[in-house]
Design an enzyme around this catalytic site. Structure first.
Site, PDB file in Angstrom:
ATOM      1  N   GLN A   1       0.799  -1.216   0.000  1.00  0.00           N
ATOM      2  CA  GLN A   1       0.000   0.000   0.000  1.00  0.00           C
ATOM      3  C   GLN A   1       0.843   1.282   0.000  1.00  0.00           C
ATOM      4  O   GLN A   1       0.371   2.321  -0.415  1.00  0.00           O
ATOM      5  CB  GLN A   1      -0.956  -0.001   1.203  1.00  0.00           C
TER       6      GLN A   1
ATOM      7  N   ARG B   1       3.661   0.049  13.061  1.00  0.00           N
ATOM      8  CA  ARG B   1       3.348  -1.263  12.519  1.00  0.00           C
ATOM      9  C   ARG B   1       3.448  -1.183  10.993  1.00  0.00           C
ATOM     10  O   ARG B   1       2.734  -0.414  10.353  1.00  0.00           O
ATOM     11  CB  ARG B   1       1.923  -1.674  12.929  1.00  0.00           C
TER      12      ARG B   1
ATOM     13  N   HIS C   1       1.067  -9.238   4.863  1.00  0.00           N
ATOM     14  CA  HIS C   1      -0.080  -8.342   4.672  1.00  0.00           C
ATOM     15  C   HIS C   1      -0.467  -8.390   3.195  1.00  0.00           C
ATOM     16  O   HIS C   1      -0.412  -7.400   2.468  1.00  0.00           O
ATOM     17  CB  HIS C   1       0.272  -6.931   5.143  1.00  0.00           C
TER      18      HIS C   1
ATOM     19  N   GLU D   1      -5.325 -10.159   8.984  1.00  0.00           N
ATOM     20  CA  GLU D   1      -6.705 -10.387   8.559  1.00  0.00           C
ATOM     21  C   GLU D   1      -6.896 -11.569   7.613  1.00  0.00           C
ATOM     22  O   GLU D   1      -7.326 -11.392   6.456  1.00  0.00           O
ATOM     23  CB  GLU D   1      -7.269  -9.137   7.879  1.00  0.00           C
TER      24      GLU D   1
ATOM     25  N   ASN E   1      -8.185  -5.741  14.326  1.00  0.00           N
ATOM     26  CA  ASN E   1      -8.488  -4.649  13.397  1.00  0.00           C
ATOM     27  C   ASN E   1      -9.988  -4.450  13.421  1.00  0.00           C
ATOM     28  O   ASN E   1     -10.755  -5.365  13.102  1.00  0.00           O
ATOM     29  CB  ASN E   1      -8.074  -5.003  11.966  1.00  0.00           C
TER      30      ASN E   1
ATOM     31  N   TYR F   1     -13.199  -1.612  12.524  1.00  0.00           N
ATOM     32  CA  TYR F   1     -13.576  -0.356  11.889  1.00  0.00           C
ATOM     33  C   TYR F   1     -15.037   0.028  12.085  1.00  0.00           C
ATOM     34  O   TYR F   1     -15.375   1.199  12.089  1.00  0.00           O
ATOM     35  CB  TYR F   1     -13.323  -0.425  10.372  1.00  0.00           C
TER      36      TYR F   1
ATOM     37  N   GLU G   1      -5.447  -1.999  14.011  1.00  0.00           N
ATOM     38  CA  GLU G   1      -5.941  -1.053  13.007  1.00  0.00           C
ATOM     39  C   GLU G   1      -7.286  -0.522  13.459  1.00  0.00           C
ATOM     40  O   GLU G   1      -8.118  -1.279  13.989  1.00  0.00           O
ATOM     41  CB  GLU G   1      -6.158  -1.724  11.635  1.00  0.00           C
TER      42      GLU G   1
ATOM     43  N   TRP H   1      -5.072   3.145  11.796  1.00  0.00           N
ATOM     44  CA  TRP H   1      -4.939   3.022  10.343  1.00  0.00           C
ATOM     45  C   TRP H   1      -5.355   4.334   9.738  1.00  0.00           C
ATOM     46  O   TRP H   1      -6.516   4.643   9.784  1.00  0.00           O
ATOM     47  CB  TRP H   1      -5.778   1.855   9.800  1.00  0.00           C
TER      48      TRP H   1
ATOM     49  N   TRP I   1      -6.140  -0.993  -1.892  1.00  0.00           N
ATOM     50  CA  TRP I   1      -6.486  -2.258  -2.564  1.00  0.00           C
ATOM     51  C   TRP I   1      -7.385  -2.011  -3.787  1.00  0.00           C
ATOM     52  O   TRP I   1      -7.083  -1.141  -4.589  1.00  0.00           O
ATOM     53  CB  TRP I   1      -7.114  -3.215  -1.550  1.00  0.00           C
TER      54      TRP I   1
END
Ligand code: GAL
Length: 513
Positions: A55, A112, A157, A202, A343, A345, A411, A456, A464
């Site tokens: 990324q 991280r 990742h 993940e 993680n 969100y 995250e 994050w 992505w």
């Protein structure tokens, strides 16, 4: 003297007025649940930001790096937003100094990041090592340590070396041993300086998106079995790498190894027995798919095993689509992590919905349907609505299910869509304040063994399949400019303030500073 008096009077006045409970979101005003909580985290709390190699690094084919599945996928027309790629992205491969300076500006004590496997091993196996790639990570780690920032390193990742995909990727059992050889090399090479490791980021997301529905690299659409099969190999690879570290490296390097799992919070849509059971099934089946084997039983959750076996039988299969572990594997898996990386969100409402299709869909295997509430704010990602109390519930579920395991939020953050540069991101400031406030409640009031919070993300980057259309950064990046300049947003300053205070100071504490 006079100033002190005035500030004291103001503080008393303010506190008197603010005896009114404080809330951050207009739609969340439950006096028990949503009221703002002042307090500090323990003094050794880890604060950080996260990124991932594909990324941010760019330099996709420089200095001997081999191709990864994400290079292949993003170079295939039609796979990403406007066919955008991570070829250059933030160009972090050439910007160690600037990235570390921005980390220092935030005041984080952890960073991280992930290793690009194919930058270190262009073919994916240790018979060919790329010295320039190894040097890049040494340089990055050294720069972090010189700035008093602890590296937290993710081994995987998502950017699998393409040659390993050519033999089937994570669906091939051989990947178990190949990943362990890669991990062994990384522990040996970097473990003198790195003491916090994450094996996988993940696995639910990359196996479902990559092997089941084809939305992410490598783009496989093996409906009904791809993710289960890939996930099975991933779990074994994780456990073996963990034990390798434990025996061979821990006595010398004294580090810890964990795994990062993604979870939304799943709230029952209604009070009906069916919806409450569906919500339980959703979190147990989905988070438990990878968490139960590692943190609880060494095996998959019974509820998922039974449902998938029944569904497999119902359509005439002679064995379950969900693979099984041997007794030896279960022993190896159980307890194979020193910490739980979460993680998180967002949150969804869950209702019961049975599915009996002949071509199964992993998303429907657990017989539930997820929806969002229209009153929840929107962000730049359709799947991401700020619902801060969901994170506290998620953390409590982890504690109630897996016990006192140390947890790092690895995250958490929110997106906006691409558009004119926006540095005044007050919605993101609110998101971070609210979510971090909920983890403070989880830690102080509920007794969750929370060790750190990693946001994050450091800066806007290649999101992505969404390309550059979804920006999650504390720093804005101008991708049009070849220099890829980074500029701090308001959220960077707000996060730095929370870190500096190690939590949230009461208004009167602030005036005394
Ligand atoms: C996570 C992923 C990150 C980042 C983030 C925001 O699932 O680990 O790489 O993309 O989502 O969508």
């Amino acid at each position: 003297m006079q100033t002190t008096l005035i500030t004291t009077v103001l503080a008393i006045f303010y506190l008197g007025v603010s005896a009114e409970p404080e809330f951050l979101y207009k739609q969340f005003r439950d006096p028990e649940r949503d009221v703002f909580h002042y307090g500090k985290f323990p003094s050794d709390f880890a604060w950080g930001v996260a990124t991932a190699s594909y990324q941010i690094e760019g330099a996709w084919n420089e200095d001997g790096k081999g191709p990864s599945v994400w290079d292949t996928f993003a170079h295939t027309p039609g796979k990403t937003h406007l066919n955008q790629t991570g070829d250059v992205t933030c160009n972090s491969y050439h910007k160690i100094e600037e990235d570390v300076k921005n980390l220092q500006e935030l005041g984080v004590n952890h960073y991280r990041f992930s290793l690009s496997w194919s930058r270190i091993m262009p073919k994916g196996t240790p018979d060919v090592i790329n010295p320039a790639g190894v040097k890049y990570y040494h340089d990055l780690i050294d720069a972090l340590l010189a700035a008093n920032i602890q590296p937290m390193v993710t081994l995987f990742h998502w950017d699998l070396p393409q040659p390993l995909m050519d033999i089937g990727g994570w669906e091939n059992e051989l990947m178990h041993a190949i990943f362990v050889a890669y991990a062994d090399f990384c522990f040996q090479e970097f473990g003198g300086k790195v003491t916090k490791w994450i094996t996988f980021n993940e696995p639910t997301v990359f196996t479902v998106f990559g092997y089941e529905i084809g939305y992410h690299a490598p783009g496989m659409t093996h409906l009904g079995w791809g993710a289960y099969r890939a996930g099975h190999v991933v779990l074994k690879a994780h456990a073996t790498a963990y034990h390798l570290y434990d025996k061979k490296y821990r006595p010398l390097q004294h580090g810890i190894v964990g795994i990062t799992l993604h979870s939304r919070w799943y709230e029952p849509k209604s009070d009906s027995e069916a919806d409450r059971e569906a919500a339980k099934r959703a979190i147990t089946g989905e988070l438990g798919w990878f968490a139960h084997p590692v943190f609880l039983t060494g095996d998959y959750p019974e509820v998922a095993k039974k449902l998938i076996a029944d569904k497999s039988r119902a359509v005439g299969l002679t064995s379950s689509r969900f693979p099984e572990f041997t007794e030896e594997e279960k022993l190896m898996l159980k307890g194979s992590a020193d910490f739980f990386g979460l993680n998180h969100y967002s949150t969804s409402y869950i209702e019961h919905k049975a599915d009996t299709s002949l071509i199964p869909n992993i998303m429907a295997d657990l017989d539930y349907k997820a929806t969002e509430d229209d009153s929840w704010d929107r962000t730049g990602s359709w799947w991401l609505r700020p619902v801060p109390w969901g994170l506290r519930k998620n953390l409590n579920w982890i504690k109630d299910t897996y016990g006192d395991i140390p947890v790092y939020i690895t995250e958490n953050g929110m997106s906006e869509n691409d558009g004119p540069m926006r540095l005044d991101d007050m919605d993101r400031v609110t998101y971070y304040r609210a979510y971090i406030n909920e983890i403070l409640k989880a830690q102080q009031i509920d007794g969750v063994n929370l060790k750190g919070y990693i946001a994050w993300t450091l800066m806007d980057n290649f999101e992505w399949a969404e390309g550059y259309n979804e920006r999650f950064g504390l720093f804005h990046v101008d991708f049009e400019d070849p220099q890829k300049p980074r500029r701090p947003r308001a959220s960077a300053k707000a996060f730095a303030e929370i870190i500096k205070n190690n939590g949230f100071l009461k208004p009167n504490e602030k005036s005394e500073l």
